[in-house]
Each structure stands twice: as structure tokens, then as C-alpha cells.
Scaffold this motif. Structure first.
Motif, short mmCIF file in Angstrom:
data_model
loop_
_atom_site.label_atom_id
_atom_site.label_comp_id
_atom_site.label_asym_id
_atom_site.label_seq_id
_atom_site.Cartn_x
_atom_site.Cartn_y
_atom_site.Cartn_z
N ASP A 204 0.82 -1.21 0.00
CA ASP A 204 0.00 0.00 0.00
C ASP A 204 0.86 1.26 0.00
OD1 ASP A 204 -2.39 -1.37 -0.02
OD2 ASP A 204 -2.76 -1.16 2.13
N VAL A 205 1.97 1.23 0.73
CA VAL A 205 2.87 2.39 0.75
C VAL A 205 3.42 2.64 -0.65
CG1 VAL A 205 4.96 3.37 1.76
CG2 VAL A 205 3.48 1.89 3.15
N LEU A 206 3.81 1.59 -1.31
CA LEU A 206 4.34 1.73 -2.66
C LEU A 206 3.26 2.21 -3.63
CD1 LEU A 206 6.60 -1.46 -2.83
CD2 LEU A 206 7.28 0.90 -2.37
N THR A 207 2.02 1.79 -3.40
CA THR A 207 0.91 2.26 -4.25
C THR A 207 0.76 3.77 -4.14
OG1 THR A 207 -0.32 0.18 -4.13
CG2 THR A 207 -1.59 2.17 -4.59
N LEU A 208 0.77 4.28 -2.90
CA LEU A 208 0.65 5.73 -2.70
C LEU A 208 1.82 6.46 -3.35
CD1 LEU A 208 1.83 8.20 -0.69
CD2 LEU A 208 -0.54 8.27 -1.47
N MET A 209 3.02 5.99 -3.16
CA MET A 209 4.19 6.67 -3.70
C MET A 209 4.22 6.62 -5.22
SD MET A 209 7.05 5.50 -0.87
CE MET A 209 8.39 6.37 -1.70
N ALA A 210 3.84 5.48 -5.79
CA ALA A 210 3.83 5.36 -7.25
C ALA A 210 2.75 6.25 -7.86
CB ALA A 210 3.61 3.90 -7.65
N ALA A 211 1.58 6.31 -7.22
CA ALA A 211 0.50 7.17 -7.73
C ALA A 211 0.90 8.63 -7.64
CB ALA A 211 -0.78 6.91 -6.95
N SER A 212 1.55 9.01 -6.54
CA SER A 212 2.01 10.38 -6.38
C SER A 212 3.03 10.74 -7.45
CB SER A 212 2.64 10.54 -5.00
OG SER A 212 3.15 11.84 -4.81
N GLN A 213 3.97 9.84 -7.70
CA GLN A 213 4.99 10.10 -8.73
C GLN A 213 4.35 10.19 -10.10
OE1 GLN A 213 6.42 8.25 -11.42
NE2 GLN A 213 7.84 9.97 -11.76
N HIS A 214 3.37 9.33 -10.37
CA HIS A 214 2.68 9.36 -11.66
C HIS A 214 1.94 10.68 -11.84
CE1 HIS A 214 0.76 7.49 -15.18
NE2 HIS A 214 -0.33 8.14 -14.80
N MET A 215 1.26 11.13 -10.80
CA MET A 215 0.56 12.41 -10.85
C MET A 215 1.54 13.54 -11.10
SD MET A 215 -2.33 14.07 -10.50
CE MET A 215 -2.74 15.82 -10.35
N GLN A 216 2.64 13.56 -10.37
CA GLN A 216 3.61 14.64 -10.52
C GLN A 216 4.21 14.66 -11.92
OE1 GLN A 216 7.18 14.69 -10.72
NE2 GLN A 216 7.42 16.88 -10.28
N ALA A 217 4.48 13.50 -12.47
CA ALA A 217 5.14 13.42 -13.77
C ALA A 217 4.21 13.74 -14.93
CB ALA A 217 5.75 12.03 -13.96
N HIS A 218 2.93 13.39 -14.80
CA HIS A 218 2.03 13.44 -15.96
C HIS A 218 0.93 14.50 -15.88
CE1 HIS A 218 3.74 9.83 -17.79
NE2 HIS A 218 3.75 9.30 -16.58
N TYR A 219 0.53 14.91 -14.69
CA TYR A 219 -0.64 15.79 -14.59
C TYR A 219 -0.46 17.02 -13.71
CZ TYR A 219 -2.89 11.52 -16.33
OH TYR A 219 -3.22 10.41 -17.04
N ALA A 220 0.40 16.96 -12.72
CA ALA A 220 0.42 18.00 -11.68
C ALA A 220 0.95 19.32 -12.20
CB ALA A 220 1.25 17.54 -10.49
N LYS A 221 0.16 20.36 -12.00
CA LYS A 221 0.58 21.74 -12.27
C LYS A 221 0.58 22.52 -10.96
CE LYS A 221 -1.53 21.32 -16.82
NZ LYS A 221 -2.63 21.77 -17.71
N ARG A 222 0.56 21.78 -9.89
CA ARG A 222 0.59 22.30 -8.54
C ARG A 222 1.48 21.38 -7.69
NH1 ARG A 222 -1.04 26.36 -10.50
NH2 ARG A 222 -2.95 27.50 -9.99
N PRO A 223 2.09 21.88 -6.63
CA PRO A 223 2.87 21.01 -5.74
C PRO A 223 1.98 19.98 -5.05
CG PRO A 223 3.43 23.33 -5.39
CD PRO A 223 2.20 23.30 -6.25
N LEU A 224 2.56 18.84 -4.76
CA LEU A 224 1.85 17.75 -4.09
C LEU A 224 2.26 17.65 -2.62
CD1 LEU A 224 2.25 14.85 -6.70
CD2 LEU A 224 0.45 16.57 -6.58
N LEU A 225 1.33 17.20 -1.80
CA LEU A 225 1.59 16.85 -0.41
C LEU A 225 0.91 15.51 -0.19
CD1 LEU A 225 2.34 17.16 2.54
CD2 LEU A 225 0.56 18.90 2.78
N THR A 226 1.68 14.43 -0.32
CA THR A 226 1.10 13.09 -0.25
C THR A 226 1.86 12.27 0.78
OG1 THR A 226 2.56 12.23 -2.01
CG2 THR A 226 0.45 13.18 -2.68
N MET A 227 1.12 11.40 1.47
CA MET A 227 1.77 10.58 2.49
C MET A 227 0.96 9.34 2.78
SD MET A 227 0.91 13.01 5.74
CE MET A 227 0.85 14.41 4.60
N SER A 228 1.69 8.30 3.17
CA SER A 228 1.13 7.08 3.72
C SER A 228 1.35 7.16 5.23
CB SER A 228 1.84 5.87 3.12
OG SER A 228 1.22 4.67 3.47
#
Length: 279
Positions: A204-228
Motif C-alpha cells: 500500500d505504501v508503494l501504491t501511494l508513492m507510485a501514484a504520487s509520482q505518476h501524478m507529478q510526472a504526468h498531470y500535476a501543475k501544482r505542488p503535491l503533499l502526499t503521504m502514507s
């Protein structure tokens, strides 16, 4: 805070979702640049009295490893009084040594101390926005959408940046659900996109981190604050350079959520990772 002091790099200071390339946004709040360099550290003020809140704020202001303070109003018995909090907010700002103040009422269902009816929640936020002492405001994205959109608009009119947040204290949603929620926050006008989830396994931790990285790389136009959260999720709080999270929480004393580490320890790890990434 004047509108010009809350802005995105290379973007007009309108606080609207820009057309910048994914992963490129840097949010400037005062002198703090969020999304540039190592993740910035937030410490929470969880006091139940004004005196304790001021003591915690002084500690945050003096702590070189902390970049931002969060006032958790749901911990403060008078936190629901809105405009009557103005004297305390002014005193907190005065001892924070220029560090931005994020104001949050965390609802009970998302891990907070006390519940507040939606109408009272948004009225409180509207009153706080008019005090002139709020730099960032945490708004829960799962509240009624029309009210969320209205408070985001009001915050931007007052020059206040918005953290749209979502917390799941029971489980970790799937990869696509996490990305969809972060994209929805961005579409609603958030200046920082936040999601915190509870892992039930290392995967589950890896799921959160991978989703966060995917969002940052492909969609994010704003800074992220994500955590498990919790003990299993500690790594996610320390690996923002990998996952794309531009902020993390740490404690000076009492933690405000499960899994938080001391700010000095978090800064040491972030510094090591940053040095390694630059070598």
C-alpha cells in the motif's frame, strides 16, 4: 498577505490552474518556494489553549528545520469562533519569524478532534479569511462541491493559497483512485494537492508513492503533499524527491498524525537524499 506574495513561478498571480507543463509548478508563499529543492517541512500547532499555541508557534519559528506552521483549529476549544480568533492569529504570526501559517479544521471523519457542521465549517473559514493573518487554508475536498468552490474563490480573492485535502484513515485506495482525486483537487483550483492514506501492507505504501509520482510526472501543475500514514508509511514522508511530494509533516513534540517523525530527523534524511540526488 497581498495577492502578489502568493504566486506560481512564471505564472500570473491569479492562483488559477495554469497551462504549465506537469511537474513544473513552484508555489511561492512569502519567501518560501514550495516545489523547489527538498520537500518543505510543516509542523502543527495542536494546543488546546492560547498560551500553549503561542509556545508551540515560538518553537516552530525558532526551529531552523521547519518551514511552515499549521494551526489545527479542531484541537482548540475556541477554534470555531472565527473572527474572535483574530487576536490569537495575529500573535502567532508575530512569533513565527516570517514562516507561513496554514490554518486547518480537520473534521472528525478525516482524523480530526471534533466535528463541525458543513455550514459552520465554511462560515468559519470565510471569517478567518477576512482576518488577514492566514497564508494557506486547508479545505477538505469531500465537502459539498459548491461550497468548496466558493471558499476556494474567496481564498484566492484574499490572496490565500488553498490546500485541498483528502484523508483515508482506514485504507489505501487504488492507484487510479489516488490520481483521480489529486486531479480533481487541481481542477477545483487547489494550490497544493494533498492526500493522506492508511496502509495495511508495505504494498500500500508503494501504491501511494507510485501514484504520487505518476501524478507529478504526468498531470500535476501544482505542488503535491502526499503521504502514507502510520509506522508502515514512514518512508513516504522521507522520499518526496522520489515520489514528487513537495511537502511533508514532522513534529516538534506532539505529533498531529500517526507516523510523524521529529523534524530534526526528517530534515537530516531529506538533506542526505537531496545531496545524493545532486551528485
Amino acid at each position: 498577505m497581498p495577492l502578489s506574495s502568493v504566486a506560481f513561478a512564471a505564472q500570473p498571480a491569479t492562483l488559477q490552474v495554469p497551462s504549465a507543463a506537469p511537474g513544473s509548478a513552484v508555489l511561492t508563499v512569502g519567501s518560501l518556494r514550495i516545489g523547489e529543492g527538498a520537500p518543505k517541512i510543516i509542523a502543527s500547532i495542536t494546543a488546546s489553549t492560547d498560551r500553549e499555541a503561542l509556545d508551540q508557534a515560538r518553537d516552530i519559528g525558532a526551529a531552523s528545520q521547519v518551514d511552515m506552521a499549521e494551526l489545527r483549529l479542531d484541537h482548540h476549544p475556541q477554534g470555531h469562533l472565527g473572527e474572535r480568533m483574530k487576536p490569537l492569529l495575529a500573535r502567532l504570526v508575530g512569533v513565527l519569524d516570517g514562516k507561513p501559517l496554514l490554518v486547518t479544521w480537520r473534521s472528525k471523519e478525516e482524523g480530526g478532534e471534533r466535528e463541525l457542521a458543513d455550514a459552520t465549517y465554511f462560515n468559519l473559514y470565510a471569517e478567518l479569511l477576512h482576518t488577514g493573518h492566514v497564508d494557506l487554508l486547508d479545505v477538505e475536498m469531500m465537502k459539498p462541491q459548491a461550497a468548496v468552490e466558493n471558499i476556494v474563490t474567496l481564498a484566492h480573492e484574499r490572496g490565500v493559497a488553498v490546500v485541498l485535502s483528502n484523508h483515508d484513515f482506514n485504507a489505501t485506495p487504488g492507484h487510479d483512485v489516488i490520481v483521480e482525486r489529486l486531479r480533481r483537487q487541481q481542477a477545483l483550483g487547489a494550490d497544493i494537492l494533498k492526500i493522506a492514506v492508511m496502509p495495511n501492507s508495505k504494498a500500500d505504501v508503494l501504491t501511494l508513492m507510485a501514484a504520487s509520482q505518476h501524478m507529478q510526472a504526468h498531470y500535476a501543475k501544482r505542488p503535491l503533499l502526499t503521504m502514507s500514514m502510520g509506522p508502515l508509511g514512514v518512508l513516504s514522508r522521507l522520499a518526496g524527491q522520489l515520489s514528487g511530494s513537495a511537502l511533508t509533516y514532522a513534529s516538534l513534540g506532539q505529533a498531529s498524525a500517526p507516523g510523524q517523525l521529529e523534524a530534526a530527523a526528517v530534515q537530516n534524511v531529506l538533506d542526505v537524499v537531496e545531496q545524493g540526488s545532486q551528485s
